[in-house]
Motif scaffolding. Sequence first.
Motif, PDB file in Angstrom:
ATOM      1  N   ARG A 154      76.469  36.030  27.130  1.00  0.00           N
ATOM      2  CA  ARG A 154      75.662  36.578  26.037  1.00  0.00           C
ATOM      3  C   ARG A 154      74.740  35.491  25.492  1.00  0.00           C
ATOM      4  O   ARG A 154      75.197  34.400  25.151  1.00  0.00           O
ATOM      5  CB  ARG A 154      76.583  37.090  24.926  1.00  0.00           C
ATOM      6  N   VAL A 155      73.447  35.791  25.397  1.00  0.00           N
ATOM      7  CA  VAL A 155      72.494  34.850  24.806  1.00  0.00           C
ATOM      8  C   VAL A 155      72.713  34.810  23.298  1.00  0.00           C
ATOM      9  O   VAL A 155      72.641  35.841  22.631  1.00  0.00           O
ATOM     10  CB  VAL A 155      71.038  35.253  25.114  1.00  0.00           C
ATOM     11  N   ILE A 156      72.991  33.628  22.758  1.00  0.00           N
ATOM     12  CA  ILE A 156      73.161  33.507  21.306  1.00  0.00           C
ATOM     13  C   ILE A 156      72.035  32.700  20.668  1.00  0.00           C
ATOM     14  O   ILE A 156      71.936  32.646  19.450  1.00  0.00           O
ATOM     15  CB  ILE A 156      74.538  32.916  20.930  1.00  0.00           C
ATOM     16  N   ARG A 157      71.182  32.068  21.507  1.00  0.00           N
ATOM     17  CA  ARG A 157      69.939  31.475  21.003  1.00  0.00           C
ATOM     18  C   ARG A 157      68.894  31.499  22.113  1.00  0.00           C
ATOM     19  O   ARG A 157      69.057  30.837  23.133  1.00  0.00           O
ATOM     20  CB  ARG A 157      70.134  30.033  20.524  1.00  0.00           C
ATOM     21  N   PRO A 158      67.807  32.250  21.943  1.00  0.00           N
ATOM     22  CA  PRO A 158      66.732  32.215  22.936  1.00  0.00           C
ATOM     23  C   PRO A 158      66.114  30.819  22.991  1.00  0.00           C
ATOM     24  O   PRO A 158      66.120  30.081  21.992  1.00  0.00           O
ATOM     25  CB  PRO A 158      65.721  33.240  22.405  1.00  0.00           C
ATOM     26  N   GLY A 159      65.587  30.457  24.153  1.00  0.00           N
ATOM     27  CA  GLY A 159      65.005  29.137  24.281  1.00  0.00           C
ATOM     28  C   GLY A 159      64.121  29.017  25.496  1.00  0.00           C
ATOM     29  O   GLY A 159      63.440  29.970  25.894  1.00  0.00           O
ATOM     30  N   ALA A 160      64.144  27.836  26.098  1.00  0.00           N
ATOM     31  CA  ALA A 160      63.203  27.490  27.164  1.00  0.00           C
ATOM     32  C   ALA A 160      63.329  28.381  28.397  1.00  0.00           C
ATOM     33  O   ALA A 160      62.352  28.619  29.097  1.00  0.00           O
ATOM     34  CB  ALA A 160      63.394  26.026  27.549  1.00  0.00           C
ATOM     35  N   ILE A 161      64.532  28.852  28.688  1.00  0.00           N
ATOM     36  CA  ILE A 161      64.744  29.707  29.865  1.00  0.00           C
ATOM     37  C   ILE A 161      64.925  31.142  29.379  1.00  0.00           C
ATOM     38  O   ILE A 161      65.823  31.428  28.581  1.00  0.00           O
ATOM     39  CB  ILE A 161      65.976  29.255  30.670  1.00  0.00           C
ATOM     40  N   SER A 162      64.085  32.036  29.842  1.00  0.00           N
ATOM     41  CA  SER A 162      64.118  33.414  29.353  1.00  0.00           C
ATOM     42  C   SER A 162      65.343  34.168  29.878  1.00  0.00           C
ATOM     43  O   SER A 162      65.906  33.827  30.920  1.00  0.00           O
ATOM     44  CB  SER A 162      62.849  34.153  29.785  1.00  0.00           C
ATOM     45  N   ALA A 163      65.708  35.221  29.153  1.00  0.00           N
ATOM     46  CA  ALA A 163      66.811  36.074  29.596  1.00  0.00           C
ATOM     47  C   ALA A 163      66.482  36.717  30.942  1.00  0.00           C
ATOM     48  O   ALA A 163      67.364  36.893  31.795  1.00  0.00           O
ATOM     49  CB  ALA A 163      67.105  37.138  28.548  1.00  0.00           C
ATOM     50  N   GLU A 164      65.214  37.046  31.136  1.00  0.00           N
ATOM     51  CA  GLU A 164      64.796  37.644  32.404  1.00  0.00           C
ATOM     52  C   GLU A 164      65.100  36.702  33.575  1.00  0.00           C
ATOM     53  O   GLU A 164      65.609  37.124  34.619  1.00  0.00           O
ATOM     54  CB  GLU A 164      63.305  37.964  32.354  1.00  0.00           C
ATOM     55  N   THR A 165      64.803  35.426  33.395  1.00  0.00           N
ATOM     56  CA  THR A 165      65.087  34.445  34.442  1.00  0.00           C
ATOM     57  C   THR A 165      66.590  34.282  34.639  1.00  0.00           C
ATOM     58  O   THR A 165      67.079  34.204  35.777  1.00  0.00           O
ATOM     59  CB  THR A 165      64.449  33.092  34.082  1.00  0.00           C
ATOM     60  N   LEU A 166      67.351  34.233  33.538  1.00  0.00           N
ATOM     61  CA  LEU A 166      68.805  34.082  33.641  1.00  0.00           C
ATOM     62  C   LEU A 166      69.437  35.266  34.373  1.00  0.00           C
ATOM     63  O   LEU A 166      70.411  35.098  35.114  1.00  0.00           O
ATOM     64  CB  LEU A 166      69.423  33.941  32.249  1.00  0.00           C
TER      65      LEU A 166
END
Length: 222
Positions: free
Chosen positions: A199-211
């Motif tokens: 679960r993403v708890i802080r967006p940042g340099a690597i996007s959720a789409e990439t993850l």
Amino acid sequence: MSELSSVPFWSPVEIETALRKVLIHLEQGRVLAYPTETVYGFGGAADEHSVEALVTMKERPPGKPFLLLIAGSAMIAKLDLHLPNFAARLAARHWPGPLTLVLPGGERRVPTRLRGPEGGVAVRWTPHPGLSRLLQAYGEPLTSTSANRPGVPPAMSAGEIIEQWPQAIMRGQLAVLDGGRLLPSSPSTVVDCTGRLPRVIRPGAISAETLRESVPDLIGDV
């Protein structure tokens, strides 16, 4: 002023020259300021005494942990932290890099102040070359938090830290590694890996789409 008040930490020669004194500083349980791939950080050894020194310097409230910086997967094993399969896939794709994974485990190895409200320990394999070399020489993870006073933006240069923390430097409680002025960049993406799904708890340099290319069932940051 401490002999280690500000140490050049830019070129490979400067980094190698600094290592011996920096390692002594860490072994004494003191706080180190250092450049990372994002901002300047404060940190030290991941033991109770050193963590409390960092808590005091940052005036850190309870329940707000620090993360751990590593330079190799062996450091995760040494801490007795666990990499679920989805976390291992993320690490294989994005480490070293701006991805922080909150991992389960480490109950007997990691001080309580490093554990977040979800029960995990935040870990990042830093790609910063100087810091990676320091971690390899030290052989243990380093704690990490942004180098700034409450309400002040994170430091982007050693000079900002020296200006904000002169007394701690004069007393030898804080040493500063000067890696030059850092360029503005996004913070690391933080993914909680303590549950059934990442679960993403802080967006940042690597996007959720990439993850999601590595873990399609990632939750959050749509």
